[in-house]
Design an enzyme around this catalytic site. Structure first.
Site, short mmCIF file in Angstrom:
data_model
loop_
_atom_site.label_atom_id
_atom_site.label_comp_id
_atom_site.label_asym_id
_atom_site.label_seq_id
_atom_site.Cartn_x
_atom_site.Cartn_y
_atom_site.Cartn_z
N GLN A 1 11.62 -71.50 -14.76
CA GLN A 1 11.97 -70.42 -15.66
C GLN A 1 11.04 -70.41 -16.88
O GLN A 1 10.84 -71.44 -17.52
CB GLN A 1 13.44 -70.55 -16.09
CG GLN A 1 13.95 -69.39 -16.93
CD GLN A 1 13.99 -68.05 -16.18
OE1 GLN A 1 14.14 -68.01 -14.96
NE2 GLN A 1 13.83 -66.97 -16.90
N LYS B 1 20.67 -66.21 -11.51
CA LYS B 1 19.85 -66.47 -10.32
C LYS B 1 20.57 -67.43 -9.37
O LYS B 1 20.59 -67.23 -8.16
CB LYS B 1 18.48 -67.06 -10.73
CG LYS B 1 17.55 -66.01 -11.33
CD LYS B 1 16.28 -66.61 -11.92
CE LYS B 1 15.44 -65.49 -12.58
NZ LYS B 1 14.21 -65.97 -13.22
N ASP C 1 8.00 -66.77 -7.31
CA ASP C 1 7.74 -65.84 -8.40
C ASP C 1 6.45 -65.04 -8.18
O ASP C 1 6.19 -64.08 -8.90
CB ASP C 1 7.60 -66.61 -9.72
CG ASP C 1 8.90 -66.62 -10.52
OD1 ASP C 1 9.57 -65.58 -10.53
OD2 ASP C 1 9.21 -67.66 -11.13
#
Ligand code: GUN
Length: 282
Positions: A97, A53, A120
């Site tokens: 995460q 990422k 997200d």
């Protein structure tokens, strides 16, 4: 023989288009779009995801802030970091995460992220906006699947879409996106009866159950579009939720693992970061 949907190539196109938009943003607003990535602990799979990422963030010209907290961090320590990133005006997006170490309350920590920085698309406000058809960020994996279908010019209107899996991260938002595209959507899960028969009705079949090679050839309609969201680490390496070798002879389109949905997820994370940054400026 089906057409193989090359997620790596589609993701590359998304990133290259973003590169141009990101440079224009910087010129217009005089600052770099910034994504903060928070990793707690040392989960090896999460470490790889986070590294990828960060690399992709920098590739498109965004600034990446990376925070790796120790496994035994307290809820208070993680919360303080999220709060400081939330109030930092130069930060456009915050990604925590998952999974977090077991002693931390995931929902409590995610809820500290302001909806406007939720790259997200996990927060209740953004999930609600998706349901209502309002502007929002959508979870990166289903957003990536939709982008794959669009890139292949697959006509979705009125089609039977079957999503296997009802997770908050993939199954539920995927169903909502397909509904928005005017599909007739069925969500199947571990308790579904006649799962095989239902899958066989699908013009578009999205497998997101986390069981290696779960979707077999007898579950797929001739010519169907089959999207494999599974990433299962087995003795034989990375395996999807679809028995690719058998299903590829029946499906019209099929996405492979690896090289299918995986690269799209990262590309859409960057797209979401761009969307958040633009929205914060306007
Ligand atoms: N862990 C597995 N997939 C994801 C994702 O899409 N976002 C975050 N934050 N964590 C994940």
């Amino acid at each position: 023989m089906s057409k193989i949907i090359d997620g790596k190539l589609i993701a590359q196109n998304v990133k290259d288009n973003l590169k141009v938009k990101v440079a224009e943003f910087e010129k217009e607003y005089g600052r770099k779009i910034t994504l903060a990535v928070v990793l707690v602990g040392e989960n090896p799979a999460s470490q790889v995801y986070v590294k990828n990422k960060i690399r992709a963030t920098e590739y498109v010209g965004m600034k990446s802030l990376s925070f790796n907290l120790p496994e035994n961090s307290t809820e208070n320590e993680v919360s303080e970091l999220i709060k400081s990133l939330s109030s930092d005006n130069s930060v456009d997006g915050i990604l925590v995460q998952l999974p977090l170490p077991k002693h931390l309350d995931e929902n409590k920590i995610l809820a500290l992220i302001p909806a406007e920085k939720d790259v997200d698309g996990f927060l209740a406000e953004n999930v609600g906006n998706l349901m209502l058809g309002l502007p929002t960020t959508v979870a990166c994996t289903p957003f990536g699947v939709l982008q794959m279908l669009k890139s292949e010019n697959i006509d979705l209107v009125g089609k039977n879409a079957v999503v296997i899996g009802r997770s908050n991260i993939v199954g539920k938002p995927m169903a909502m996106l397909l509904l928005k595209e005017n599909c007739t959507v069925t969500i199947c899960h571990s308790k579904t009866q006649n799962l095989k028969e239902i899958c066989k009705t699908a013009d578009v079949l999205v497998a997101a159950i986390g069981r290696p090679k779960f979707v077999t050839a007898d579950m797929v309609k001739e010519g169907a579009v089959v999207i494999d969201v599974g990433i299962n680490r087995t003795e034989n390496g990375l395996v999807g939720d679809v028995d690719f070798d058998a299903v590829k002879d029946i499906a019209g389109y099929i996405s492979p693992v690896p090289g299918g949905v995986g690269p799209m997820t990262i590309a859409m994370l960057l797209e979401n970061t761009y969307i958040c940054a633009k929205r914060r400026e306007n």
